[in-house]
Design an enzyme around this catalytic site. Sequence first.
Site, PDB file in Angstrom:
ATOM      1  N   ASP A   1      -0.261 -26.427  -9.993  1.00 12.01           N
ATOM      2  CA  ASP A   1       0.164 -25.132 -10.530  1.00 12.01           C
ATOM      3  C   ASP A   1       1.084 -25.360 -11.722  1.00 12.01           C
ATOM      4  O   ASP A   1       1.889 -26.303 -11.715  1.00 12.01           O
ATOM      5  CB  ASP A   1       0.903 -24.322  -9.453  1.00 12.01           C
ATOM      6  CG  ASP A   1       0.834 -22.823  -9.686  1.00 12.01           C
ATOM      7  OD1 ASP A   1       1.265 -22.376 -10.776  1.00 12.01           O
ATOM      8  OD2 ASP A   1       0.362 -22.100  -8.797  1.00 12.01           O
TER       9      ASP A   1
ATOM     10  N   THR B   1       2.042 -17.897 -13.500  1.00 10.99           N
ATOM     11  CA  THR B   1       2.015 -16.654 -12.724  1.00 10.99           C
ATOM     12  C   THR B   1       2.428 -16.883 -11.279  1.00 10.99           C
ATOM     13  O   THR B   1       2.723 -15.931 -10.560  1.00 10.99           O
ATOM     14  CB  THR B   1       0.614 -16.001 -12.741  1.00 10.99           C
ATOM     15  OG1 THR B   1      -0.347 -16.923 -12.220  1.00 10.99           O
ATOM     16  CG2 THR B   1       0.219 -15.617 -14.166  1.00 10.99           C
ATOM     17  N   GLY B   2       2.441 -18.129 -10.831  1.00 11.15           N
ATOM     18  CA  GLY B   2       2.896 -18.449  -9.484  1.00 11.15           C
ATOM     19  C   GLY B   2       4.406 -18.643  -9.451  1.00 11.15           C
ATOM     20  O   GLY B   2       5.059 -18.716 -10.503  1.00 11.15           O
TER      21      GLY B   2
ATOM     22  N   SER C   1      -5.731 -10.226 -14.347  1.00 17.36           N
ATOM     23  CA  SER C   1      -5.391  -8.946 -14.975  1.00 17.36           C
ATOM     24  C   SER C   1      -6.311  -8.589 -16.129  1.00 17.36           C
ATOM     25  O   SER C   1      -6.391  -9.296 -17.134  1.00 17.36           O
ATOM     26  CB  SER C   1      -3.938  -8.924 -15.469  1.00 17.36           C
ATOM     27  OG  SER C   1      -3.692  -7.784 -16.241  1.00 17.36           O
TER      28      SER C   1
ATOM     29  N   TYR D   1     -11.577 -10.599 -19.193  1.00 12.50           N
ATOM     30  CA  TYR D   1     -11.378 -11.200 -17.876  1.00 12.50           C
ATOM     31  C   TYR D   1     -12.672 -11.210 -17.073  1.00 12.50           C
ATOM     32  O   TYR D   1     -13.057 -12.235 -16.483  1.00 12.50           O
ATOM     33  CB  TYR D   1     -10.294 -10.431 -17.111  1.00 12.50           C
ATOM     34  CG  TYR D   1     -10.129 -10.879 -15.675  1.00 12.50           C
ATOM     35  CD1 TYR D   1      -9.525 -12.098 -15.381  1.00 12.50           C
ATOM     36  CD2 TYR D   1     -10.586 -10.084 -14.622  1.00 12.50           C
ATOM     37  CE1 TYR D   1      -9.381 -12.518 -14.055  1.00 12.50           C
ATOM     38  CE2 TYR D   1     -10.441 -10.493 -13.308  1.00 12.50           C
ATOM     39  CZ  TYR D   1      -9.838 -11.712 -13.027  1.00 12.50           C
ATOM     40  OH  TYR D   1      -9.706 -12.119 -11.727  1.00 12.50           O
TER      41      TYR D   1
ATOM     42  N   LYS E   1     -14.857 -14.501 -15.494  1.00 12.62           N
ATOM     43  CA  LYS E   1     -15.149 -14.694 -14.076  1.00 12.62           C
ATOM     44  C   LYS E   1     -16.651 -14.761 -13.815  1.00 12.62           C
ATOM     45  O   LYS E   1     -17.101 -15.478 -12.911  1.00 12.62           O
ATOM     46  CB  LYS E   1     -14.496 -13.594 -13.236  1.00 12.62           C
ATOM     47  CG  LYS E   1     -12.983 -13.524 -13.353  1.00 12.62           C
ATOM     48  CD  LYS E   1     -12.305 -14.859 -13.051  1.00 12.62           C
ATOM     49  CE  LYS E   1     -12.154 -15.129 -11.588  1.00 12.62           C
ATOM     50  NZ  LYS E   1     -11.371 -16.358 -11.312  1.00 12.62           N
TER      51      LYS E   1
ATOM     52  N   VAL F   1      -1.461  -2.898  -7.961  1.00 15.91           N
ATOM     53  CA  VAL F   1      -1.023  -1.537  -7.656  1.00 15.91           C
ATOM     54  C   VAL F   1      -0.290  -1.432  -6.321  1.00 15.91           C
ATOM     55  O   VAL F   1       0.717  -0.719  -6.220  1.00 15.91           O
ATOM     56  CB  VAL F   1      -2.227  -0.561  -7.716  1.00 15.91           C
ATOM     57  CG1 VAL F   1      -3.260  -0.860  -6.646  1.00 15.91           C
ATOM     58  CG2 VAL F   1      -1.760   0.878  -7.603  1.00 15.91           C
TER      59      VAL F   1
END
Length: 337
Positions: free
Chosen positions: A45, A49-50, A95, A158, A162, A202
């Site tokens: 990592d 973001t972690g 995101s 994004y 993926k 959310v």
Amino acid sequence: MYAEKYHKIDLSRYNFLVTGGAGFIGSNLVEYLLKYKAKKVRVLDNFSTGYKQNIFPFLENNNFELIEGDIRNLEICNRACEGIDFIFHQAALGSVPRSIEDPRTTNEVNLSGFLNMLIAGRDKKIKRFIYAASSSTYGDSEELPKIEGEIGKPLSPYAITKYVNELYADIFSSIYSMETIGLRYFNVFGQKQDPNGAYAAVIPKFIMQLINHQSPVINGDGEYSRDFTYIDNIIQINMMCLDSTNKESINQVYNAAFGERTTLNQLVEFLKESLSDFDKAINEIEVIYGPIREGDIPHSLASIDKAKRLLHYKPNYSIKEGLSEAISWYWNTLKKY
């Protein structure tokens, strides 16, 4: 947490790499693997973001190892894969809005980084490569429920990355005989998910707003719907991908979801209902409605028939059951945020 054992193989015989292991889903996978005595759990990592707090409890565990590095560096990927039997590839720059604002970085991490991990896994002869795909791959398809073989046009950078991940995994399976399995995650939520920041998901965002007596802001009229999926269901399906000896189940992509949809208006009501057990005043907080967010799809609902048939996946937690668990965790760890 993880009251039920989701695997059959003896984890103490194998070494695991969890990329993005300090992130939300990754750190929950690490916790599960260590709980059930995996021989070694290595995390790769870069903490973009972690969070180190997500893996802090594991640092004193002799079976845990941390490599701080970036999947965009092939040399680091090779080092991380040394001696590894199975890879859970969770590292990505998530995101939709972030990818619209900065498509280059999203592409570099999610495509170049993914390819590096495939190459490293191939060269180090790992047994199986299980990776995080995304429900965003369904794009503008209006068909409900979402079925793995029927996708639409991607609606964001994004989503493109993926989908290309799936294409790369398929090619590596056919050309290099690698065993790969992709899991299209549908709106995963639960403990360790970051409630802060511009790109917060959310559910944790709404939970923290309500706890702080702030009005949650819904994009649109609140009738957009999602297949919200509690983290334990995601741990379960990852372990079933690890366990499976059914040849037909390998080199596939599966929906990883609960299989029911909930509108954002319903979500807020569920949150208020659960949170009112801690603070009755939360019931009186009103919602604010804002503009629809660019790149959002109106509705998302997964068919999980394929995962049930080939992996024997049977999710244990509905959204209300998962929210009850998650809210207890957020309430008790509020001081950390």
